[in-house]
Design an enzyme around this catalytic site. Sequence first.
Site, PDB file in Angstrom:
ATOM      1  N   GLY A  11     -11.500  16.038  -1.064  1.00 51.23           N
ATOM      2  CA  GLY A  11     -12.336  15.959   0.131  1.00 51.23           C
ATOM      3  C   GLY A  11     -12.702  14.545   0.533  1.00 51.23           C
ATOM      4  O   GLY A  11     -13.727  14.322   1.173  1.00 51.23           O
ATOM      5  N   GLY A  12     -11.859  13.601   0.182  1.00 49.26           N
ATOM      6  CA  GLY A  12     -12.110  12.204   0.528  1.00 49.26           C
ATOM      7  C   GLY A  12     -11.725  11.886   1.960  1.00 49.26           C
ATOM      8  O   GLY A  12     -11.664  12.768   2.819  1.00 49.26           O
ATOM      9  N   GLN A  13     -11.433  10.607   2.199  1.00 50.14           N
ATOM     10  CA  GLN A  13     -11.113  10.162   3.557  1.00 50.14           C
ATOM     11  C   GLN A  13      -9.878  10.861   4.122  1.00 50.14           C
ATOM     12  O   GLN A  13      -9.871  11.327   5.257  1.00 50.14           O
ATOM     13  CB  GLN A  13     -10.883   8.640   3.558  1.00 50.14           C
ATOM     14  CG  GLN A  13     -12.104   7.809   3.188  1.00 50.14           C
ATOM     15  CD  GLN A  13     -12.989   7.515   4.381  1.00 50.14           C
ATOM     16  OE1 GLN A  13     -13.289   8.411   5.158  1.00 50.14           O
ATOM     17  NE2 GLN A  13     -13.400   6.274   4.521  1.00 50.14           N
ATOM     18  N   GLY A  15      -8.529  13.699   3.101  1.00 45.27           N
ATOM     19  CA  GLY A  15      -8.803  15.127   3.233  1.00 45.27           C
ATOM     20  C   GLY A  15      -9.540  15.456   4.515  1.00 45.27           C
ATOM     21  O   GLY A  15      -9.233  16.442   5.194  1.00 45.27           O
ATOM     22  N   ARG A  83      -6.569   3.061  -4.030  1.00 47.27           N
ATOM     23  CA  ARG A  83      -6.394   1.666  -4.467  1.00 47.27           C
ATOM     24  C   ARG A  83      -7.561   0.795  -4.023  1.00 47.27           C
ATOM     25  O   ARG A  83      -8.203   1.056  -3.020  1.00 47.27           O
ATOM     26  CB  ARG A  83      -5.107   1.088  -3.867  1.00 47.27           C
ATOM     27  CG  ARG A  83      -3.861   1.512  -4.590  1.00 47.27           C
ATOM     28  CD  ARG A  83      -2.723   0.574  -4.240  1.00 47.27           C
ATOM     29  NE  ARG A  83      -2.212   0.772  -2.891  1.00 47.27           N
ATOM     30  CZ  ARG A  83      -1.336  -0.037  -2.315  1.00 47.27           C
ATOM     31  NH1 ARG A  83      -0.902  -1.110  -2.959  1.00 47.27           N
ATOM     32  NH2 ARG A  83      -0.882   0.204  -1.110  1.00 47.27           N
ATOM     33  N   ARG A  89      -0.012   0.583  -6.333  1.00 46.45           N
ATOM     34  CA  ARG A  89      -0.094   2.040  -6.460  1.00 46.45           C
ATOM     35  C   ARG A  89       0.087   2.457  -7.917  1.00 46.45           C
ATOM     36  O   ARG A  89      -0.518   3.407  -8.393  1.00 46.45           O
ATOM     37  CB  ARG A  89       0.967   2.698  -5.578  1.00 46.45           C
ATOM     38  CG  ARG A  89       0.771   2.483  -4.084  1.00 46.45           C
ATOM     39  CD  ARG A  89       1.861   3.180  -3.271  1.00 46.45           C
ATOM     40  NE  ARG A  89       1.666   2.977  -1.836  1.00 46.45           N
ATOM     41  CZ  ARG A  89       2.218   1.997  -1.146  1.00 46.45           C
ATOM     42  NH1 ARG A  89       2.977   1.102  -1.762  1.00 46.45           N
ATOM     43  NH2 ARG A  89       2.015   1.896   0.151  1.00 46.45           N
ATOM     44  N   ASN A  96      -4.978   9.041 -12.424  1.00 47.43           N
ATOM     45  CA  ASN A  96      -4.550  10.055 -11.469  1.00 47.43           C
ATOM     46  C   ASN A  96      -3.628  11.100 -12.087  1.00 47.43           C
ATOM     47  O   ASN A  96      -3.524  12.213 -11.582  1.00 47.43           O
ATOM     48  CB  ASN A  96      -3.922   9.402 -10.233  1.00 47.43           C
ATOM     49  CG  ASN A  96      -4.985   8.828  -9.298  1.00 47.43           C
ATOM     50  OD1 ASN A  96      -6.181   9.016  -9.524  1.00 47.43           O
ATOM     51  ND2 ASN A  96      -4.560   8.140  -8.254  1.00 47.43           N
ATOM     52  N   SER A 120      -1.137  11.886  -3.193  1.00 51.86           N
ATOM     53  CA  SER A 120      -1.778  11.057  -4.223  1.00 51.86           C
ATOM     54  C   SER A 120      -0.825  10.013  -4.797  1.00 51.86           C
ATOM     55  O   SER A 120       0.353  10.284  -5.020  1.00 51.86           O
ATOM     56  CB  SER A 120      -2.288  11.945  -5.354  1.00 51.86           C
ATOM     57  OG  SER A 120      -3.045  13.032  -4.862  1.00 51.86           O
ATOM     58  N   HIS A 176       8.029   4.994  -3.080  1.00 53.66           N
ATOM     59  CA  HIS A 176       6.886   4.590  -2.261  1.00 53.66           C
ATOM     60  C   HIS A 176       6.201   3.418  -2.952  1.00 53.66           C
ATOM     61  O   HIS A 176       5.138   3.547  -3.537  1.00 53.66           O
ATOM     62  CB  HIS A 176       5.919   5.771  -2.118  1.00 53.66           C
ATOM     63  CG  HIS A 176       4.787   5.521  -1.170  1.00 53.66           C
ATOM     64  ND1 HIS A 176       4.960   4.992   0.094  1.00 53.66           N
ATOM     65  CD2 HIS A 176       3.455   5.754  -1.293  1.00 53.66           C
ATOM     66  CE1 HIS A 176       3.784   4.914   0.694  1.00 53.66           C
ATOM     67  NE2 HIS A 176       2.850   5.363  -0.130  1.00 53.66           N
TER      68      HIS A 176
END
Length: 317
Positions: A11-13, A15, A83, A89, A96, A120, A176
């Site tokens: 539910g972060g940025q 999300g 980060r 990353r 994580n 993620s 990535h």
Amino acid sequence: MARKKIALIGGGQIGGVLAQLAALRELGDVVMFDIVEGLPQGKMLDIAEVGSVDGFDCNLKGTNSYEDIKGADVVIVTAGLPRKPGMSRDDLIEVNSKIMTSVAEGIKANAPNAFVIVISNPLDAMVTLCQKITGFPYNRVIGQAGVLDSARFKTFIAWELGVSVKDVNAMTLGGHGDDMVPLVRYASVNGIPVMELLEKKYKDKAKAKEVMEAMVKRTRGAGGEVVALLKTGSAFYSPASSAIQMAESILKDQKRVLPTCAHLNGEFGVKGFYVGVPCVLGENGVEQILEFELDAEEQAMMDKSVAAVKELVGSMK
């Protein structure tokens, strides 16, 4: 016809933007899971209350229980630490990995038929771990990286040439990370090779090459550029938009050709690893991997990128 259901893990940025975009596009009902009590509930209530303003009608729910993701058609995973300035990353892998293990177990137990899109970081390792723990078929577990990396590359090209980004076509392959492979040879503006336009603009092949190399370098470091400016987090609008494009292609069976972190079984000379390649995304997830010939320089960059992915995944075991 029953509505589709999208589950957001984290539910972060990212999300929050995912939830808003899914609602605005009316892709289906949306549930947001987070371990922090009140956070997903508050964000989803906030978004739900502007349905009449923004013109969408779907059910939005925040939860702290994985049971609420039952029946999800697509699960998008953003859970994990972002980060901070100076971090790569790959620096996030230990913490994580633990978070992803818990998330994947929750998905496996409650949404066994879902398609999973992982955002993620470090992406290539996290999507590998997610597939391993869920045991889902490879076509149903993918990672979002290439859509965003390609979008960044397109943006820099559009700015350099003074054209609409809508008319720029460009793509990145590989992992990535700092070794991603922006495909210069295939970059075009409405079919016109970008290198040709740069050479015409600067009337100097060497200068054109120098400008392109600068754009490639900026593309590779674009995520870090945002992190350095924000200081307290990482990009969130662009990863969310990119993942929603992938989810929409699957949910609506659009067959979009999108750069996707997908499991390769010999394509591009890679076997048994998740790497960014162009894929057809439809109702069956990854329906095709579009393989094409790379020239010697591109192949060398791809090999280097894949080697970095292998090293990253190996460090997780």
